[in-house]
Each structure stands twice: as C-alpha cells, then as structure tokens.
Design a protein around this motif. Sequence first.
Motif, mmCIF file in Angstrom:
data_model
loop_
_atom_site.group_PDB
_atom_site.id
_atom_site.type_symbol
_atom_site.label_atom_id
_atom_site.label_comp_id
_atom_site.label_asym_id
_atom_site.label_seq_id
_atom_site.Cartn_x
_atom_site.Cartn_y
_atom_site.Cartn_z
ATOM 1 N N UNK A 48 0.833 -1.210 0.000
ATOM 2 C CA UNK A 48 0.000 0.000 0.000
ATOM 3 C C UNK A 48 0.863 1.253 0.000
ATOM 4 N N UNK A 49 1.939 1.236 0.757
ATOM 5 C CA UNK A 49 2.852 2.387 0.744
ATOM 6 C C UNK A 49 3.509 2.526 -0.626
ATOM 7 N N UNK A 50 3.836 1.388 -1.241
ATOM 8 C CA UNK A 50 4.464 1.403 -2.560
ATOM 9 C C UNK A 50 3.519 1.965 -3.611
ATOM 10 N N UNK A 51 2.225 1.582 -3.554
ATOM 11 C CA UNK A 51 1.282 2.060 -4.569
ATOM 12 C C UNK A 51 1.042 3.553 -4.417
ATOM 13 N N UNK A 52 1.078 4.077 -3.179
ATOM 14 C CA UNK A 52 0.932 5.518 -2.958
ATOM 15 C C UNK A 52 2.111 6.273 -3.574
ATOM 16 N N UNK A 53 3.325 5.753 -3.384
ATOM 17 C CA UNK A 53 4.505 6.387 -3.961
ATOM 18 C C UNK A 53 4.472 6.334 -5.484
ATOM 19 N N UNK A 54 4.084 5.180 -6.034
ATOM 20 C CA UNK A 54 4.021 5.026 -7.489
ATOM 21 C C UNK A 54 2.988 5.969 -8.083
ATOM 22 N N UNK A 55 1.813 6.037 -7.464
ATOM 23 C CA UNK A 55 0.775 6.929 -7.978
ATOM 24 C C UNK A 55 1.222 8.381 -7.927
ATOM 25 N N UNK A 56 1.812 8.794 -6.808
ATOM 26 C CA UNK A 56 2.263 10.187 -6.676
ATOM 27 C C UNK A 56 3.299 10.524 -7.731
#
Length: 393
Positions: A261-269
């Motif tokens: 979940x932290x990874x997907x937030x970084x990727x999206x940003x």
Amino acid sequence: MEQCACVERELDKVLQKFLTYGQHCEQSLEELLHYVGQLRAELASAALQGTPLSATLSLVMSQCCRKIKDTVQKLASDHKDIHSSVSRVGKAIDRNFDSEICGVVSDAVWDAREQQQQILQMAIVEHLYQQGMLSVAEELCQESTLNVDLDFKQPFLELNRILEALHEQDLGPALEWAVSHRQRLLELNSSLEFKLHRLHFIRLLAGGPAKQLEALSYARHFQPFARLHQREIQVMMGSLVYLRLGLEKSPYCHLLDSSHWAEICETFTRDACSLLGLSVESPLSVSFASGCVALPVLMNIKAVIEQRQCTGVWNHKDELPIEIELGMKCWYHSVFACPILRQQTSDSNPPIKLICGHVISRDALNKLINGGKLRCPYCPMEQNPADGKRIIF
C-alpha cells in the motif's frame, strides 16, 4: 546535523527534568495534604470534646508548619534549577547556530520586496496544496489576498482525493484515474495500472476461498499486461493453489505484505505528478532542503571573506563565490559554461549558437566583434554577430 543533535540533547535533559519535577511535586503535595488532613482531623476531634490544645498537638502543628515551609522551599529550588536548564537550551541554540544568517545574502536580493513576498507566499500555498492541507492553503490565500486560479488548484485537489482513498485502502478512484489516462501512462512506461489491478487481486486473495471465483474472474484484467508482467502474473495465479490452506503460511505470504500500500501511494504520486507536469516534491521543500545543505558552507565562506577583508569577491546577487555540491537529487537542467570567458551563462548572459555551430556566451560574442564582424574563436568562419541564435537548455 551535529548542531541540531547538541540542541536536542539539551532539550531532552530539560524535558526529563520537567517530567521528574512534575512527579516529585505531585507526590510531595499529596503527602503534605494527607499529613495536614490528619492533623486537621485531630484538631477537630479535640475541639468537639472541648479539651484545651495539648502540648503534643502544639508541637505537631509547629512541625507541620515547618514541613510545609521546607516542602515549598524545596519545590521552589527545584523549579529554579529547571529555569537554569531552560536557559542552557537557549545558550546551546546561540552556540550552535548563527543568528545572522541573512548576512550570507546580498541586500540587493530583497530590493523587490513585494514581488519576493508574493513568490514566497505562492510557494507556501503550493506546498500546502501538495501536502493535502487544503483548508490551511485557502486560509493563507484569504489572509494574504493571494489570487490562486482554480486551474492551478484542480490537479492538487484531484491528487489528494485519490491519495486519501488509497490511504484508506480504497482502490476505486485510483483505478478510474489510471484507466482514463491509460495511453499517457503507457507513453511514460508506467506500470501504475497493473500494480493497482494486482493489489485489488491480492485483496480478493486475502478474502480466502469465498473470494476464489471472484479472483479468477478479475484475473482477466491482467491480459493487457501479460507481455510486460508475465512473471508477476504467474506468481499470483500460482498462489490460488494455497488459497484453501491460507496464504499466510504459504510460499506466497509476501503477497499480503502491507508495504504494497505504501508502494502504490509512492508510485501513484510519482506517475501522476509526471503526467500532470508537477514535481513530486514541492519547490518549497526542495529549496529548504538545498538551503540546509548550502547554508553551513556559505556561512564559512562569509567568515573567511570577512577575515581576509576581500568583500569584493562576492558582490553578485545571482552568483555564489564557490560551487556547492547539492547531490544528483537537485540536478534539474544542464549548465553551460562559456569556453571563452569560462563563466556560467545566465539569463542576462545566455549561450549563443554561431552559424558554424560553436556556442559561446553573449558577453564573449560582444567582446569578439571587430569592425561589425565576428570571427569564430574555434574556426576561421567570419559571420554577422546578429546571426547568432540564443540557446535554451
């Protein structure tokens, strides 16, 4: 950072003393109140019986007054000691930090104060929008009478809405956004849409055997990504074998790691900012971080210049006396140094491309003009100085 650590150590000492003092003060006062309460009960009992005050009670009252006085003096003395500890924090700040940091910048930088103030306010507002602090940004705009266009705010509003949903583990808004921008994301070689589908699939796997059919049905979304993400898709399909036994105790337990979940937030940003033409980090945070790196160096240079009395070395507001290494993270564009004057070009002295293809600075070009003509310093071609074209990197 060493200076910050020194101040932090002094501050920790003060906080520890405050904590110890508070506990000691509370305990002492409770004991004193209990002692006074007992004495009051004895005095009340003697008064009800109508007996005169005995010598013993008189002695106990004297001891009680003395104990109250000693306790108050002790607490006052301890409190005074805390004041001296607080003053040591201020001395540590003065010792480790230079209060005259404005001296490293020429006063001419602040000539256009109103314009500089507006630029700073805009940078703060943009940072607040980017951090999702929308109400604070709006309040600042109202108090500073800063007019921010809705078109400027809209990308930040959309990004924060989707990020808030991701923090709540809601993939719907992010998937909708990724599908609507699929073509542009592919042009950026982004794997955002696949990662969102993969995370949704993993959530279905976490539901156990009851979600198996739904997970198999959802696996159709992986078809467009099969060529680039074949291995990852195979891993997810293989995990279905252990669904009845529980993925937590299987070789595929890493799929349930919360770090996704932290990874997907970084990727999206990162991908959304790249697609919308925004920086991942706000200009304010980048400038602040760069300043923290550069300021100690500039303070040392300033001290050396003052010590050697060579103030003329640093008199340009758009230049620094030395190059300061900020790291690859702060490399945003190429820098061109004129091969003739060996100076970096700037807005007032831009690089100029000659007809022959060689590039020099405008100041060098003006110095090489002779009789209305310019001879290239690298080749014998003679040309008209007006034919030179400015280059923008």
